[in-house]
Motif scaffolding. Structure first.
Motif, mmCIF file in Angstrom:
data_model
loop_
_atom_site.group_PDB
_atom_site.id
_atom_site.type_symbol
_atom_site.label_atom_id
_atom_site.label_comp_id
_atom_site.label_asym_id
_atom_site.label_seq_id
_atom_site.Cartn_x
_atom_site.Cartn_y
_atom_site.Cartn_z
ATOM 1 N N LEU A 135 0.821 -1.208 0.000
ATOM 2 C CA LEU A 135 0.000 0.000 0.000
ATOM 3 C C LEU A 135 0.864 1.271 0.000
ATOM 4 O O LEU A 135 0.368 2.351 -0.311
ATOM 5 N N ALA A 136 2.151 1.107 0.326
ATOM 6 C CA ALA A 136 3.057 2.258 0.190
ATOM 7 C C ALA A 136 3.437 2.466 -1.270
ATOM 8 O O ALA A 136 3.844 3.557 -1.673
ATOM 9 N N GLN A 137 3.300 1.406 -2.078
ATOM 10 C CA GLN A 137 3.748 1.492 -3.477
ATOM 11 C C GLN A 137 2.607 1.617 -4.465
ATOM 12 O O GLN A 137 2.829 1.930 -5.619
ATOM 13 N N SER A 138 1.379 1.250 -4.029
ATOM 14 C CA SER A 138 0.288 1.247 -5.007
ATOM 15 C C SER A 138 -1.037 1.528 -4.306
ATOM 16 O O SER A 138 -1.133 1.426 -3.074
ATOM 17 N N TYR A 157 -1.776 -17.218 17.397
ATOM 18 C CA TYR A 157 -0.841 -16.503 18.281
ATOM 19 C C TYR A 157 0.105 -15.616 17.459
ATOM 20 O O TYR A 157 0.611 -14.605 17.955
ATOM 21 N N ALA A 158 0.365 -15.991 16.184
ATOM 22 C CA ALA A 158 1.359 -15.269 15.365
ATOM 23 C C ALA A 158 0.764 -14.069 14.635
ATOM 24 O O ALA A 158 1.498 -13.284 14.047
ATOM 25 N N GLY A 159 -0.550 -13.929 14.672
ATOM 26 C CA GLY A 159 -1.186 -12.823 13.965
ATOM 27 C C GLY A 159 -1.320 -11.625 14.895
ATOM 28 O O GLY A 159 -1.857 -11.755 15.995
ATOM 29 N N ASN A 160 -0.858 -10.482 14.467
ATOM 30 C CA ASN A 160 -0.839 -9.304 15.339
ATOM 31 C C ASN A 160 -1.328 -8.093 14.554
ATOM 32 O O ASN A 160 -0.593 -7.510 13.749
ATOM 33 N N LEU A 161 -2.584 -7.703 14.816
ATOM 34 C CA LEU A 161 -3.164 -6.586 14.057
ATOM 35 C C LEU A 161 -2.536 -5.245 14.409
ATOM 36 O O LEU A 161 -2.699 -4.277 13.662
ATOM 37 N N GLN A 162 -1.822 -5.202 15.523
ATOM 38 C CA GLN A 162 -1.139 -3.948 15.858
ATOM 39 C C GLN A 162 -0.106 -3.589 14.781
ATOM 40 O O GLN A 162 0.196 -2.417 14.588
ATOM 41 N N ASN A 163 0.407 -4.605 14.086
ATOM 42 C CA ASN A 163 1.390 -4.345 13.020
ATOM 43 C C ASN A 163 0.789 -3.457 11.930
ATOM 44 O O ASN A 163 1.512 -2.776 11.213
ATOM 45 N N SER A 180 -1.414 1.331 11.392
ATOM 46 C CA SER A 180 -1.284 2.553 10.575
ATOM 47 C C SER A 180 -2.266 2.556 9.407
ATOM 48 O O SER A 180 -2.469 3.584 8.771
ATOM 49 N N LEU A 181 -2.900 1.408 9.135
ATOM 50 C CA LEU A 181 -3.848 1.344 8.008
ATOM 51 C C LEU A 181 -5.296 1.522 8.454
ATOM 52 O O LEU A 181 -6.204 1.448 7.630
ATOM 53 N N GLY A 239 -8.720 2.869 8.972
ATOM 54 C CA GLY A 239 -9.416 3.942 8.271
ATOM 55 C C GLY A 239 -9.007 4.081 6.811
ATOM 56 O O GLY A 239 -9.569 4.893 6.081
ATOM 57 N N ASP A 240 -8.035 3.289 6.371
ATOM 58 C CA ASP A 240 -7.585 3.361 4.970
ATOM 59 C C ASP A 240 -8.540 2.536 4.097
ATOM 60 O O ASP A 240 -8.680 1.328 4.305
ATOM 61 N N SER A 241 -9.185 3.193 3.154
ATOM 62 C CA SER A 241 -10.227 2.505 2.367
ATOM 63 C C SER A 241 -9.638 1.454 1.415
ATOM 64 O O SER A 241 -10.359 0.650 0.844
ATOM 65 N N ARG A 242 -8.320 1.460 1.272
ATOM 66 C CA ARG A 242 -7.689 0.465 0.387
ATOM 67 C C ARG A 242 -7.407 -0.850 1.108
ATOM 68 O O ARG A 242 -6.848 -1.777 0.524
ATOM 69 N N TYR A 243 -7.769 -0.924 2.400
ATOM 70 C CA TYR A 243 -7.418 -2.103 3.192
ATOM 71 C C TYR A 243 -8.648 -2.658 3.910
ATOM 72 O O TYR A 243 -9.382 -1.916 4.554
ATOM 73 N N HIS A 244 -8.887 -3.958 3.754
ATOM 74 C CA HIS A 244 -10.004 -4.618 4.462
ATOM 75 C C HIS A 244 -9.473 -5.841 5.188
ATOM 76 O O HIS A 244 -8.778 -6.665 4.578
ATOM 77 N N PHE A 245 -9.834 -5.955 6.458
ATOM 78 C CA PHE A 245 -9.423 -7.127 7.224
ATOM 79 C C PHE A 245 -10.614 -8.060 7.445
ATOM 80 O O PHE A 245 -11.702 -7.610 7.797
#
Ligand code: NAD
Ligand code: DAU
Length: 361
Positions: free
Chosen positions: A20-23, A35-41, A44-45, A47-53
């Motif tokens: 998302l920094a490049q496109s 245990y390995a998934g960390n949404l805190q990483n 910064s995204l 509210g970004d409309s280009r990202y859906h979790f």
């Protein structure tokens, strides 16, 4: 848009942030949040409309089919996996379920979706499966590095499960014509790596004055690649890789584990104001070796350089410096992972309504 699986993990979150920094192309992140998934990483995204979790399992075929129908991605990048060799020795079941059964169900849902696409969407579609050099097994000290055609000879339940998933992906290309790409990468390091893996574990333990556990004699060799170089290679393979092909990704950085630990100690010694009179090296503790421990991995990355014009941007010296600095600057991130607070944070910040689908199997 693209669908990324396992995007809350180490490589996945670096991949999404970098993408998302490049496109401006939208990313759907499907992650089960083990245990390995960390949404805190990925905070910064927000509210970004280009990202859906979407929280969910790649093995939930109904969920995956629904997402494919809803979002109509042009590509799937499969990073979801159980990834830690030591855990696979003590509890292999999750590795079989996610890495083999999960990849199979994901592939099959993708096959059905892909078959129904119109041209040119059908021929432009790609399924990129992110695999590992560990599928090739252990190399003798003087043997040439792994090429893409090296015999599969996995040693651990982890690498056997990844090998199995590679075979399934290749079978879907050969049998069904699904446009697949397989990448085999060497050991990654960099920001957001869970501190159970060698480099972040050594940094975290050194900073808290704990022993630095080196398995066996510490002479085992790994070939290290800075994570953002892996991400740029994945983007390049997605863009220009030939369906049905495999690409090795590596940094030409073979190092014995003990040298890595010494380098980390030296960099910390340079950067941290410490009242401790002892050298960080005094924390090095040799412990019982990992069962079935592979003695050497080395990636021959000539094919991706020759055919796709990709080369790593970092040397090990520049990458490890950045990495140590990142962990020094983000000690709160390490603490949250170690105390488990990152999971409480998930519960606090992601109520059920935030998940587009909470069907975790
Ligand atoms: P990781 O363990 O840090 O992250 C894995 C992510 O997958 C986590 O967010 C986890 O929640 C998610 N996940 C696990 N099971 C899932 C499931 N059933 N459905 C959906 N999501 C699920 O792993 P990583 O180090 O980022 O590795 C990512 C991929 O790259 C893996 O396939 C791994 O085999 C491969 N790889 C890793 C390295 C490395 O050095 N870390 C090197 C080469 C290849
Ligand atoms: O080669 C790619 C693989 O690299 C990926 O497929 C795996 O997902 C990833 O976890 C990694 O596997 P390794 O087993 O090589 O990584 P790990 O960080 O667990 O260990 C690196 C080396 O360091 C290995 O030789 C074991 C050793 N080690 C590891 C730990 C955690 C120690 O000596 N002490 C430790 O405490």
């Amino acid at each position: 848009m693209i669908l990324v699986t396992g995007g809350a993990g180490f490589i996945g979150s670096n991949f999404i942030l970098d993408w998302l920094a490049q496109s401006d192309e939208t990313v759907i992140n499907l992650d089960k949040l083990t245990y390995a998934g960390n949404l805190q990483n990925l905070v910064s995204l927000s509210g970004d409309s280009r990202y859906h979790f979407v929280r969910g399992d790649i093995g939930n075929q109904e969920l995956v089919s629904g997402l494919l129908a809803q979002y109509q991605p042009r590509a799937v990048v499969n990073l979801a996996a159980e990834s830690h060799v030591d855990r696979s020795i003590h509890g292999p079941e999750a590795f079989i379920q996610t890495n083999i059964v999960g990849t199979f169900r994901l592939l099959d849902a993708v096959r059905v979706y892909w078959l129904a696409l119109d041209e040119p969407a059908k021929s432009n579609f790609r399924f990129l499966h992110v695999s590992t050099d560990e599928v090739f097994g252990s190399l003798e000290a003087d043997a040439p590095a792994f090429t893409e055609t090296h015999r599969y000879q996995p040693s651990s339940p982890y690498s056997a499960s990844k090998a199995s998933s590679d075979h399934l992906v290749n079978a879907y290309y050969k049998t069904h014509g699904l446009p697949t790409l397989v990448t085999s990468c060497s050991n990654n390091y960099g920001p957001y790596q869970f501190p159970e893996k060698l480099i972040p574990l050594m940094i975290a333990n050194a900073l808290s004055g704990k022993p630095l556990p080196v398995y066996g004699d510490g002479r085992q060799i790994r070939d290290w690649l800075y994570v953002l170089d892996h991400c740029s290679a994945l983007r390049r393979v997605l863009e220009a890789g030939k369906p049905g092909e495999a690409y090795n990704i590596g940094g030409w950085n073979e190092k014995p584990n003990i040298d890595i630990v010494h380098t980390i100690c030296t960099l910390l010694q340079e950067s941290v104001e410490t009242s401790r009179s002892a050298d960080y090296r005094s924390l090095i503790t040799y412990v019982t070796d990992r069962p079935g421990h592979d003695t050497r991995y080395a990636i021959d990355a000539q094919k991706i350089e020759r055919e796709l014009n990709w080369k790593p941007g970092e040397t090990f010296e520049s990458g490890i410096r950045k990495t140590v600095q990142w962990y020094l600057d983000n000690q709160g991130w390490i603490a949250n992972v170690q105390t488990g607070d990152y999971r409480l944070w998930i519960e606090k910040n992601y109520t059920r309504s935030v998940y587009e689908n909470t069907a975790v199997r």
